[in-house]
Design a protein around this motif. Structure first.
Motif, PDB file in Angstrom:
ATOM      1  N   ALA A  85       0.842  -1.201   0.000  1.00  0.00           N
ATOM      2  CA  ALA A  85       0.000   0.000   0.000  1.00  0.00           C
ATOM      3  C   ALA A  85       0.877   1.250   0.000  1.00  0.00           C
ATOM      4  CB  ALA A  85      -0.931  -0.008   1.211  1.00  0.00           C
ATOM      5  N   ARG A  86       1.985   1.197   0.717  1.00  0.00           N
ATOM      6  CA  ARG A  86       2.915   2.332   0.726  1.00  0.00           C
ATOM      7  C   ARG A  86       3.494   2.564  -0.662  1.00  0.00           C
ATOM      8  NH1 ARG A  86       8.578   3.022   4.081  1.00  0.00           N
ATOM      9  NH2 ARG A  86       9.072   5.059   3.193  1.00  0.00           N
ATOM     10  N   VAL A  87       3.839   1.484  -1.353  1.00  0.00           N
ATOM     11  CA  VAL A  87       4.368   1.614  -2.721  1.00  0.00           C
ATOM     12  C   VAL A  87       3.305   2.231  -3.627  1.00  0.00           C
ATOM     13  CG1 VAL A  87       5.213   0.365  -4.749  1.00  0.00           C
ATOM     14  CG2 VAL A  87       6.048  -0.253  -2.469  1.00  0.00           C
ATOM     15  N   ARG A  88       2.064   1.744  -3.533  1.00  0.00           N
ATOM     16  CA  ARG A  88       0.983   2.306  -4.359  1.00  0.00           C
ATOM     17  C   ARG A  88       0.775   3.784  -4.064  1.00  0.00           C
ATOM     18  NH1 ARG A  88      -1.075  -2.926  -3.656  1.00  0.00           N
ATOM     19  NH2 ARG A  88      -2.112  -2.341  -1.707  1.00  0.00           N
ATOM     20  N   ALA A  89       0.780   4.157  -2.790  1.00  0.00           N
ATOM     21  CA  ALA A  89       0.594   5.554  -2.400  1.00  0.00           C
ATOM     22  C   ALA A  89       1.744   6.420  -2.905  1.00  0.00           C
ATOM     23  CB  ALA A  89       0.461   5.663  -0.887  1.00  0.00           C
ATOM     24  N   ALA A  90       2.949   5.894  -2.837  1.00  0.00           N
ATOM     25  CA  ALA A  90       4.111   6.640  -3.323  1.00  0.00           C
ATOM     26  C   ALA A  90       4.027   6.857  -4.824  1.00  0.00           C
ATOM     27  CB  ALA A  90       5.402   5.912  -2.952  1.00  0.00           C
ATOM     28  N   ARG A  91       3.568   5.835  -5.555  1.00  0.00           N
ATOM     29  CA  ARG A  91       3.404   5.985  -7.005  1.00  0.00           C
ATOM     30  C   ARG A  91       2.347   7.038  -7.323  1.00  0.00           C
ATOM     31  NH1 ARG A  91       5.120   3.289 -10.830  1.00  0.00           N
ATOM     32  NH2 ARG A  91       3.163   3.086 -11.936  1.00  0.00           N
ATOM     33  N   ALA A  92       1.265   7.031  -6.573  1.00  0.00           N
ATOM     34  CA  ALA A  92       0.207   8.028  -6.783  1.00  0.00           C
ATOM     35  C   ALA A  92       0.727   9.428  -6.465  1.00  0.00           C
ATOM     36  CB  ALA A  92      -1.009   7.694  -5.924  1.00  0.00           C
ATOM     37  N   GLY A  93       1.496   9.546  -5.405  1.00  0.00           N
ATOM     38  CA  GLY A  93       2.078  10.840  -5.056  1.00  0.00           C
ATOM     39  C   GLY A  93       3.026  11.349  -6.116  1.00  0.00           C
ATOM     40  N   ALA A 110       0.977  12.582  -9.081  1.00  0.00           N
ATOM     41  CA  ALA A 110       0.365  13.881  -8.786  1.00  0.00           C
ATOM     42  C   ALA A 110       1.396  15.002  -8.873  1.00  0.00           C
ATOM     43  CB  ALA A 110      -0.279  13.857  -7.399  1.00  0.00           C
ATOM     44  N   ALA A 111       2.587  14.756  -8.361  1.00  0.00           N
ATOM     45  CA  ALA A 111       3.643  15.769  -8.411  1.00  0.00           C
ATOM     46  C   ALA A 111       4.059  16.058  -9.846  1.00  0.00           C
ATOM     47  CB  ALA A 111       4.838  15.314  -7.581  1.00  0.00           C
ATOM     48  N   VAL A 112       4.162  15.006 -10.656  1.00  0.00           N
ATOM     49  CA  VAL A 112       4.511  15.191 -12.065  1.00  0.00           C
ATOM     50  C   VAL A 112       3.413  15.987 -12.769  1.00  0.00           C
ATOM     51  CG1 VAL A 112       4.838  13.983 -14.262  1.00  0.00           C
ATOM     52  CG2 VAL A 112       6.018  13.182 -12.219  1.00  0.00           C
ATOM     53  N   ASP A 160       5.619  20.240 -10.289  1.00  0.00           N
ATOM     54  CA  ASP A 160       6.383  20.750  -9.147  1.00  0.00           C
ATOM     55  C   ASP A 160       7.660  19.925  -8.992  1.00  0.00           C
ATOM     56  OD1 ASP A 160       7.406  21.320  -6.579  1.00  0.00           O
ATOM     57  OD2 ASP A 160       5.395  21.755  -5.802  1.00  0.00           O
ATOM     58  N   ALA A 161       8.771  20.490  -9.409  1.00  0.00           N
ATOM     59  CA  ALA A 161      10.038  19.770  -9.416  1.00  0.00           C
ATOM     60  C   ALA A 161      10.449  19.314  -8.020  1.00  0.00           C
ATOM     61  CB  ALA A 161      11.140  20.627 -10.025  1.00  0.00           C
ATOM     62  N   TYR A 162      10.242  20.147  -7.012  1.00  0.00           N
ATOM     63  CA  TYR A 162      10.601  19.763  -5.648  1.00  0.00           C
ATOM     64  C   TYR A 162       9.768  18.575  -5.190  1.00  0.00           C
ATOM     65  CZ  TYR A 162      11.094  19.729  -0.622  1.00  0.00           C
ATOM     66  OH  TYR A 162      11.300  19.328   0.671  1.00  0.00           O
ATOM     67  N   GLU A 163       8.459  18.651  -5.400  1.00  0.00           N
ATOM     68  CA  GLU A 163       7.577  17.553  -4.990  1.00  0.00           C
ATOM     69  C   GLU A 163       7.883  16.266  -5.763  1.00  0.00           C
ATOM     70  OE1 GLU A 163       5.507  17.236  -2.410  1.00  0.00           O
ATOM     71  OE2 GLU A 163       6.156  19.218  -1.793  1.00  0.00           O
ATOM     72  N   VAL A 164       8.277  16.400  -7.021  1.00  0.00           N
ATOM     73  CA  VAL A 164       8.675  15.217  -7.801  1.00  0.00           C
ATOM     74  C   VAL A 164       9.882  14.559  -7.147  1.00  0.00           C
ATOM     75  CG1 VAL A 164       9.663  14.433  -9.993  1.00  0.00           C
ATOM     76  CG2 VAL A 164       7.673  15.953  -9.991  1.00  0.00           C
ATOM     77  N   ALA A 165      10.872  15.352  -6.761  1.00  0.00           N
ATOM     78  CA  ALA A 165      12.072  14.807  -6.129  1.00  0.00           C
ATOM     79  C   ALA A 165      11.731  14.116  -4.810  1.00  0.00           C
ATOM     80  CB  ALA A 165      13.102  15.911  -5.900  1.00  0.00           C
ATOM     81  N   VAL A 166      10.880  14.744  -4.015  1.00  0.00           N
ATOM     82  CA  VAL A 166      10.470  14.162  -2.738  1.00  0.00           C
ATOM     83  C   VAL A 166       9.703  12.859  -2.980  1.00  0.00           C
ATOM     84  CG1 VAL A 166       8.984  14.484  -0.715  1.00  0.00           C
ATOM     85  CG2 VAL A 166      10.467  16.340  -1.484  1.00  0.00           C
ATOM     86  N   ALA A 167       8.798  12.880  -3.949  1.00  0.00           N
ATOM     87  CA  ALA A 167       7.987  11.696  -4.255  1.00  0.00           C
ATOM     88  C   ALA A 167       8.844  10.562  -4.801  1.00  0.00           C
ATOM     89  CB  ALA A 167       6.878  12.062  -5.247  1.00  0.00           C
ATOM     90  N   GLU A 168       9.839  10.888  -5.616  1.00  0.00           N
ATOM     91  CA  GLU A 168      10.745   9.855  -6.123  1.00  0.00           C
ATOM     92  C   GLU A 168      11.513   9.198  -4.985  1.00  0.00           C
ATOM     93  OE1 GLU A 168      13.002  12.101  -8.982  1.00  0.00           O
ATOM     94  OE2 GLU A 168      11.751  11.385 -10.641  1.00  0.00           O
ATOM     95  N   ASP A 169      11.967  10.009  -4.035  1.00  0.00           N
ATOM     96  CA  ASP A 169      12.679   9.457  -2.881  1.00  0.00           C
ATOM     97  C   ASP A 169      11.767   8.545  -2.064  1.00  0.00           C
ATOM     98  OD1 ASP A 169      15.037  10.730  -3.529  1.00  0.00           O
ATOM     99  OD2 ASP A 169      14.774  12.357  -2.072  1.00  0.00           O
ATOM    100  N   GLU A 170      10.519   8.960  -1.863  1.00  0.00           N
ATOM    101  CA  GLU A 170       9.570   8.135  -1.118  1.00  0.00           C
ATOM    102  C   GLU A 170       9.306   6.821  -1.847  1.00  0.00           C
ATOM    103  OE1 GLU A 170       6.650   6.462   1.339  1.00  0.00           O
ATOM    104  OE2 GLU A 170       8.317   7.828   1.720  1.00  0.00           O
ATOM    105  N   LEU A 171       9.142   6.881  -3.155  1.00  0.00           N
ATOM    106  CA  LEU A 171       8.916   5.664  -3.930  1.00  0.00           C
ATOM    107  C   LEU A 171      10.126   4.742  -3.853  1.00  0.00           C
ATOM    108  CD1 LEU A 171       7.223   3.907  -5.768  1.00  0.00           C
ATOM    109  CD2 LEU A 171       8.053   5.270  -7.712  1.00  0.00           C
TER     110      LEU A 171
END
Length: 60
Positions: free
Chosen positions: A10-18, A21-23, A27-38
């Motif tokens: 579920a965490r992986v799915r949520a990270a992919r969704a995040g 959404a960032a893409v 939002d370049a910053y949010e993309v970087a944060v979301a990539e790290d979370e994924l």
């Protein structure tokens, strides 16, 4: 599948969704944060022996 495995997937799915959404928001910053979370979510799932691709939760 046990609760821990379900929570990790579920965490992986949520990270992919995040990340999606960032893409979409451009939002370049949010993309970087979301990539790290994924990356972290996938790494943790694999460390626990889960195959995110076989579970239908691919990483990209």
């Amino acid at each position: 599948m046990n609760e821990v495995a379900e929570a990790l997937l579920a965490r992986v799915r949520a990270a992919r969704a995040g990340l999606a959404a960032a893409v979409s928001a451009g939002d370049a910053y949010e993309v970087a944060v979301a990539e790290d979370e994924l990356d972290d979510a996938v790494r943790l799932a694999r460390r626990h022996g889960l195959d995110v691709e076989a579970a239908g939760v691919d990483e990209g």
